[in-house]
Design a protein around this motif. Structure first.
Motif, PDB file in Angstrom:
ATOM      1  N   CYS A  37      41.450  29.029  38.285  1.00  0.00           N
ATOM      2  CA  CYS A  37      39.983  29.965  38.531  1.00  0.00           C
ATOM      3  C   CYS A  37      40.021  31.159  37.333  1.00  0.00           C
ATOM      4  O   CYS A  37      41.248  31.792  36.716  1.00  0.00           O
ATOM      5  N   ARG A  38      39.094  31.367  36.811  1.00  0.00           N
ATOM      6  CA  ARG A  38      38.610  32.505  36.006  1.00  0.00           C
ATOM      7  C   ARG A  38      38.665  33.258  37.349  1.00  0.00           C
ATOM      8  O   ARG A  38      37.516  33.233  38.279  1.00  0.00           O
ATOM      9  N   GLU A  39      39.101  33.822  37.141  1.00  0.00           N
ATOM     10  CA  GLU A  39      38.347  36.004  38.076  1.00  0.00           C
ATOM     11  C   GLU A  39      38.266  36.582  37.654  1.00  0.00           C
ATOM     12  O   GLU A  39      38.311  37.100  35.757  1.00  0.00           O
ATOM     13  N   GLY A  40      37.483  37.107  38.025  1.00  0.00           N
ATOM     14  CA  GLY A  40      37.057  38.850  37.751  1.00  0.00           C
ATOM     15  C   GLY A  40      36.697  39.672  39.020  1.00  0.00           C
ATOM     16  O   GLY A  40      36.368  40.000  39.577  1.00  0.00           O
ATOM     17  N   VAL A  41      37.566  40.409  38.388  1.00  0.00           N
ATOM     18  CA  VAL A  41      38.855  41.677  38.876  1.00  0.00           C
ATOM     19  C   VAL A  41      37.370  42.256  39.318  1.00  0.00           C
ATOM     20  O   VAL A  41      37.275  43.222  40.684  1.00  0.00           O
ATOM     21  N   GLU A  42      36.602  42.682  38.647  1.00  0.00           N
ATOM     22  CA  GLU A  42      35.754  44.221  38.784  1.00  0.00           C
ATOM     23  C   GLU A  42      34.722  43.322  39.561  1.00  0.00           C
ATOM     24  O   GLU A  42      34.137  44.137  40.541  1.00  0.00           O
ATOM     25  N   LEU A  43      34.525  42.145  39.482  1.00  0.00           N
ATOM     26  CA  LEU A  43      33.228  42.293  40.779  1.00  0.00           C
ATOM     27  C   LEU A  43      33.827  41.625  41.089  1.00  0.00           C
ATOM     28  O   LEU A  43      32.963  40.644  42.305  1.00  0.00           O
ATOM     29  N   THR A  45      35.607  37.839  42.177  1.00  0.00           N
ATOM     30  CA  THR A  45      34.671  36.738  42.224  1.00  0.00           C
ATOM     31  C   THR A  45      35.516  36.438  41.831  1.00  0.00           C
ATOM     32  O   THR A  45      36.470  36.688  41.070  1.00  0.00           O
ATOM     33  N   ALA A  46      35.642  34.842  42.087  1.00  0.00           N
ATOM     34  CA  ALA A  46      36.497  33.434  41.269  1.00  0.00           C
ATOM     35  C   ALA A  46      35.487  32.531  41.053  1.00  0.00           C
ATOM     36  O   ALA A  46      35.088  31.628  41.833  1.00  0.00           O
ATOM     37  N   ASP A  54      41.901  20.005  44.439  1.00  0.00           N
ATOM     38  CA  ASP A  54      41.596  18.981  45.655  1.00  0.00           C
ATOM     39  C   ASP A  54      41.760  20.016  47.856  1.00  0.00           C
ATOM     40  O   ASP A  54      41.245  19.158  48.054  1.00  0.00           O
ATOM     41  N   SER A  55      41.680  21.231  46.913  1.00  0.00           N
ATOM     42  CA  SER A  55      41.967  21.891  48.299  1.00  0.00           C
ATOM     43  C   SER A  55      41.054  23.395  47.721  1.00  0.00           C
ATOM     44  O   SER A  55      41.236  23.315  46.089  1.00  0.00           O
ATOM     45  N   VAL A  56      40.930  24.065  47.852  1.00  0.00           N
ATOM     46  CA  VAL A  56      40.510  25.743  47.688  1.00  0.00           C
ATOM     47  C   VAL A  56      41.851  26.474  47.407  1.00  0.00           C
ATOM     48  O   VAL A  56      43.157  26.294  48.752  1.00  0.00           O
ATOM     49  N   PRO A  57      42.110  26.590  47.022  1.00  0.00           N
ATOM     50  CA  PRO A  57      42.843  27.769  46.552  1.00  0.00           C
ATOM     51  C   PRO A  57      43.701  28.877  46.894  1.00  0.00           C
ATOM     52  O   PRO A  57      42.522  29.759  47.490  1.00  0.00           O
ATOM     53  N   GLN A  58      44.728  28.815  47.361  1.00  0.00           N
ATOM     54  CA  GLN A  58      45.081  30.186  48.247  1.00  0.00           C
ATOM     55  C   GLN A  58      46.034  30.998  47.162  1.00  0.00           C
ATOM     56  O   GLN A  58      46.662  32.044  48.109  1.00  0.00           O
ATOM     57  N   SER A  59      45.593  31.135  45.585  1.00  0.00           N
ATOM     58  CA  SER A  59      46.548  32.429  45.143  1.00  0.00           C
ATOM     59  C   SER A  59      45.719  33.104  44.739  1.00  0.00           C
ATOM     60  O   SER A  59      46.069  33.860  44.069  1.00  0.00           O
ATOM     61  N   LEU A  60      44.442  32.873  45.246  1.00  0.00           N
ATOM     62  CA  LEU A  60      43.227  34.392  44.849  1.00  0.00           C
ATOM     63  C   LEU A  60      43.531  35.588  45.637  1.00  0.00           C
ATOM     64  O   LEU A  60      44.224  35.287  46.315  1.00  0.00           O
ATOM     65  N   PRO A  61      43.302  36.554  45.131  1.00  0.00           N
ATOM     66  CA  PRO A  61      43.457  37.866  45.487  1.00  0.00           C
ATOM     67  C   PRO A  61      42.569  37.912  46.638  1.00  0.00           C
ATOM     68  O   PRO A  61      41.609  36.975  47.201  1.00  0.00           O
ATOM     69  N   GLU A  62      43.536  38.678  48.229  1.00  0.00           N
ATOM     70  CA  GLU A  62      42.214  38.322  49.190  1.00  0.00           C
ATOM     71  C   GLU A  62      41.016  38.953  49.604  1.00  0.00           C
ATOM     72  O   GLU A  62      40.109  38.872  50.173  1.00  0.00           O
ATOM     73  N   ASP A  63      40.566  40.018  48.803  1.00  0.00           N
ATOM     74  CA  ASP A  63      39.312  40.269  48.399  1.00  0.00           C
ATOM     75  C   ASP A  63      38.343  40.230  47.567  1.00  0.00           C
ATOM     76  O   ASP A  63      37.050  40.152  46.991  1.00  0.00           O
ATOM     77  N   THR A  64      38.479  38.967  47.534  1.00  0.00           N
ATOM     78  CA  THR A  64      37.449  37.892  45.904  1.00  0.00           C
ATOM     79  C   THR A  64      36.545  38.022  47.298  1.00  0.00           C
ATOM     80  O   THR A  64      36.429  37.835  48.864  1.00  0.00           O
ATOM     81  N   GLY A  66      32.958  36.591  45.927  1.00  0.00           N
ATOM     82  CA  GLY A  66      32.258  35.253  45.585  1.00  0.00           C
ATOM     83  C   GLY A  66      33.430  33.715  44.787  1.00  0.00           C
ATOM     84  O   GLY A  66      34.424  34.471  43.468  1.00  0.00           O
ATOM     85  N   LEU A  67      33.763  33.113  45.923  1.00  0.00           N
ATOM     86  CA  LEU A  67      34.084  31.993  45.475  1.00  0.00           C
ATOM     87  C   LEU A  67      33.041  30.992  45.227  1.00  0.00           C
ATOM     88  O   LEU A  67      32.051  30.149  45.972  1.00  0.00           O
ATOM     89  N   SER A  68      33.142  30.357  43.668  1.00  0.00           N
ATOM     90  CA  SER A  68      33.016  29.361  43.726  1.00  0.00           C
ATOM     91  C   SER A  68      33.294  28.184  42.883  1.00  0.00           C
ATOM     92  O   SER A  68      33.930  28.146  42.218  1.00  0.00           O
TER      93      SER A  68
END
Length: 555
Positions: A37-43, A45-46, A54-64, A66-68
């Protein structure tokens, strides 16, 4: 869809900010392997769109927040899919192949405001919390008392468009039961567009007290329950375009006093009830009635007067009168309808109608004033023209339990047994079921009840009157019982026989009343020839029943 852009907007803004600051970092193959995913750290978002996930990514920051995950190949959402991201406020899962969502998938998302589940055409919502087999398109969507949306207490936007919720193949199942949206008390925007919905429970939207925009367009709804919008007091926009609606209940918008936009295009509406729209007239600013087979006639004149500033009729040129309209308006735009020209009153017709009404009133007053004289003249005319025919009762003795009932005073039993009964047995041998005095009454029944029972079930009743009989109270009670049944049945089945002369001052009121009504009676005589005539007349009375006639006395 307006709802699709809520999630993408923070991502786009984030990309623009990066570009403006010149700090955008190109994504390397190693980065893609680490995180798809392309992450927007300041906003916070991902953007995980179009990544073949085929599944929801589990490696994104926990404080995300916005997720598309649009346009991937997700086929299921599990209770654990979003446990890592409790701060999500915007979630877009549109355009996947989700076929199953576990019942508590969204429960951790207490901060969720915008949820887009559109374009998952094989979506099957939870039944009992267990996995469903894939391929069961549209089956068992809502057959649970556990709402999929439990926990989404902050959700304001929900997009479920382009999902197949068609339950027409099932019996006794509503497409959307009342508990489905119960947790969504903060929801303001709901889209169920193009979901193949054909049925709506009257309380489907009961919990959505904060709803502003409701989109039910592109479904198969034929009839809306009267109370379907009852609890949507804050709603300003209702979209019902492209359904199968043929009529709208007059109380459909009874509680929608804030409604400003109503879209009804592409339905099957032929008649529009003024009462339906009168309730929302003050608040409504735009309405779309285009592509409906509207029957333009004089009953629709109110609509042209109603539509005007500030109310706007959308798609005027496509709002066409049907072929069932008045001839000059068929297949023409609604606004070609000049009600003042086509529906103006005919002065000559109104004048003739008024004159005829006045004449009728005068005639009615005169007839009423002279009604008794006219009725008497008509009665005499009828008698002179057609005469009077006796009306016979069509029933015969076989329709009754008893053929003949003879009522007499105890002191008159000897006369009845020696003079009356033998002659009647000789002349009327067919009368075999006879009641002779009190001795043949029904055993075990109260005396007066037994008298009433026998009188009401006898083809003929003969009452013997003597001076001693008319002075006896019990005998006169039996006489009254017989008279009451004559009045009730309107049948002359009672014959009074005076077996001796009774002085006028000894004749009781009941006997006088009987004689004054012209009821059949006979008088016994000691003359032999007179006795022969007596039995001839009595036999005739006993073989037929006439209908009573209070206008012409019996002869």
């Amino acid at each position: 869809m307006a709802f699709e852009h809520h999630v993408l907007l923070p991502l786009i803004i984030f990309s623009c900010i990066q570009t403006l600051h010149g700090d955008a970092v190109p994504i390397t193959p190693w980065d893609l392997k680490r995180s798809p995913c392309r992450e927007g750290v300041e906003l916070k978002t991902a953007d995980c769109d179009d990544r073949n996930l085929d599944s929801v990514p589990q490696s994104l920051p926990e404080d995300t927040e916005g997720l598309s995950i649009m346009n991937n190949i997700l086929s299921s959402l599990l209770n654990s899919s979003f446990e890592r991201y409790p701060l999500l406020t915007h979630l877009n899962i549109a355009g996947n192949d989700i076929r199953m969502i576990e019942s508590r998938t969204f429960y951790p998302l207490k901060e969720m405001q915008d949820l887009n589940l559109s374009f998952n055409r094989h979506l099957v919502l939870p039944d009992t919390g267990l996995f469903r087999k894939t391929g069961l398109i549209g089956l068992n969507l809502w057959r649970s008392n556990i709402s999929l949306f439990d926990g989404l207490v902050s959700l304001t936007t929900l997009d479920l468009s382009e999902n197949s919720f068609d339950l027409s193949i099932l019996r006794h199942v509503d497409a959307i039961p009342p508990w489905v949206f119960k947790p969504l008390t903060a929801l303001q925007n709901l889209s169920l567009e193009d979901c193949q919905i054909s049925l709506l429970h009257p309380l489907a939207f009961e919990a959505l007290k904060s709803l502003r925009v409701l989109n039910l367009g592109g479904n198969k709804i034929k009839q809306l329950p009267t109370d379907i919008f009852k609890h949507l007091g804050q709603t300003t926009n209702i979209d019902l375009h492209n359904n199968w609606l043929a009529n709208l209940d007059k109380n459909l918008f009874l509680n929608n006093c804030r409604l400003t936009t109503l879209l009804l295009s592409d339905n099957k509406l032929t008649r529009l009830n003024q009462s339906t729209f009168k309730l929302i007239g003050p608040s409504l600013t735009s309405v779309d009635l285009s592509r409906n087979p509207i029957d333009c006639n004089c009953e629709l004149s109110w609509l042209l007067d109603w539509i005007g500033a500030p109310l706007v009729l959308m798609n005027k040129n496509q709002t066409i009168c049907s072929s069932a309209s008045l001839e000059p308006l068929r297949e023409k735009p609604l606004f070609d309808f000049d009600s003042k020209k086509l529906c103006s009153p005919n002065i000559a017709l109104y004048s003739l109608t008024s004159l005829a009404t006045m004449s009728f009133v005068v005639i009615v007053v005169l007839v009423f004033h002279y009604r008794w004289q006219l009725r008497y003249k008509l009665f005499l005319l009828k008698l002179a023209a057609v005469g009077y025919n006796e009306m016979r009762d069509a029933r015969d003795p076989n329709d009754y339990e008893f053929d003949m009932n003879i009522i007499f005073y105890d002191d008159d039993e000897e006369w009845a047994g020696e003079r009356l009964l033998p002659t009647l047995e000789e002349r009327l041998p067919q009368f075999q079921r006879n009641v002779f005095g009190d001795k043949d009454l029904v055993v075990g029944m109260h005396y007066l009840d037994s008298i009433d029972y026998v009188v009401s079930r006898s083809y003929k009743t003969v009452i013997l009157l003597s001076r001693a009989a008319v002075r006896d109270r019990w005998f006169m009670l039996k006489f009254r019982t017989a008279m009451d049944h004559v009045s009730d049945t309107q049948t002359e089945f009672v014959v009074a026989v005076f077996i001796e002369d009774i002085p006028d001052d000894e004749i009781p009121f009941l006997a006088r009343l009987y004689l004054s009504d012209g009821r059949p009676y006979l008088h016994w005589t000691e003359d032999v020839r007179g006795q022969e005539n007596f039995f001839d007349e009595l036999t005739k009375y006993l073989t037929i029943n006439l209908r009573t006639n209070d206008l012409i006395p019996n002869e």
